[in-house]
Write a protein that holds these residues in place. Sequence first.
Motif, PDB file in Angstrom:
ATOM      1  N   ILE A 107       7.638  -8.981 -23.026  1.00  5.74           N
ATOM      2  CA  ILE A 107       6.943 -10.155 -22.517  1.00  5.74           C
ATOM      3  C   ILE A 107       6.288  -9.760 -21.208  1.00  5.74           C
ATOM      4  N   ASN A 108       5.031 -10.055 -21.133  1.00  2.36           N
ATOM      5  CA  ASN A 108       4.308  -9.782 -19.903  1.00  2.36           C
ATOM      6  C   ASN A 108       4.401 -10.989 -18.978  1.00  2.36           C
ATOM      7  N   VAL A 109       5.005 -10.747 -17.815  1.00  5.67           N
ATOM      8  CA  VAL A 109       5.204 -11.820 -16.857  1.00  5.67           C
ATOM      9  C   VAL A 109       4.862 -11.286 -15.475  1.00  5.67           C
ATOM     10  N   ARG A 110       4.359 -12.157 -14.668  1.00  2.00           N
ATOM     11  CA  ARG A 110       4.072 -11.741 -13.298  1.00  2.00           C
ATOM     12  C   ARG A 110       5.382 -11.405 -12.600  1.00  2.00           C
ATOM     13  N   LYS A 111       5.276 -10.485 -11.622  1.00  2.00           N
ATOM     14  CA  LYS A 111       6.474 -10.072 -10.899  1.00  2.00           C
ATOM     15  C   LYS A 111       7.109 -11.237 -10.148  1.00  2.00           C
ATOM     16  N   SER A 112       6.312 -12.146  -9.644  1.00  2.90           N
ATOM     17  CA  SER A 112       6.853 -13.271  -8.876  1.00  2.90           C
ATOM     18  C   SER A 112       7.647 -14.240  -9.770  1.00  2.90           C
ATOM     19  N   LYS A 145      12.093 -13.197 -12.214  1.00  6.87           N
ATOM     20  CA  LYS A 145      13.474 -13.657 -12.064  1.00  6.87           C
ATOM     21  C   LYS A 145      13.685 -15.010 -12.731  1.00  6.87           C
ATOM     22  N   LYS A 146      12.694 -15.878 -12.570  1.00  5.26           N
ATOM     23  CA  LYS A 146      12.790 -17.218 -13.164  1.00  5.26           C
ATOM     24  C   LYS A 146      12.860 -17.125 -14.683  1.00  5.26           C
ATOM     25  N   VAL A 147      12.028 -16.261 -15.283  1.00  2.28           N
ATOM     26  CA  VAL A 147      12.008 -16.103 -16.738  1.00  2.28           C
ATOM     27  C   VAL A 147      13.316 -15.488 -17.216  1.00  2.28           C
TER      28      VAL A 147
END
Length: 117
Positions: A1-6, A9-11
Amino acid sequence: INVRKSKQKKVQKMLEKMKKKAEKNERRKLLGYGEKGNSKKPSARPTKQAQVTKEESDLIASLLVDAQKAVEDQRIAASVDMVAETLTTNATAAAVKVNRTSIVDFEEAQGMVAEHK
């Protein structure tokens, strides 16, 4: 899954929650016909004894004795009422029977013929 670094943690946290819910639902699975599960007996919790003074325990004991006596008295009174009612009913029935026979005797003596049941 591509997620922003910011948001990483939430994901990750959200995925962990979803995994825990899925595991919880697996444990909560309903049994099918003929399947036996782990039957755990509910453990009895220890009960705490109330801290009651001697005066309070004596008062409660006397109240219980008084209540039991009241119940017994009420039962006795009810049975006495029932017996009295039965006696009056029987006496009334006997009086009615005596009256009927005396009426029949009177009618026969007077020559009145009537069919009584």
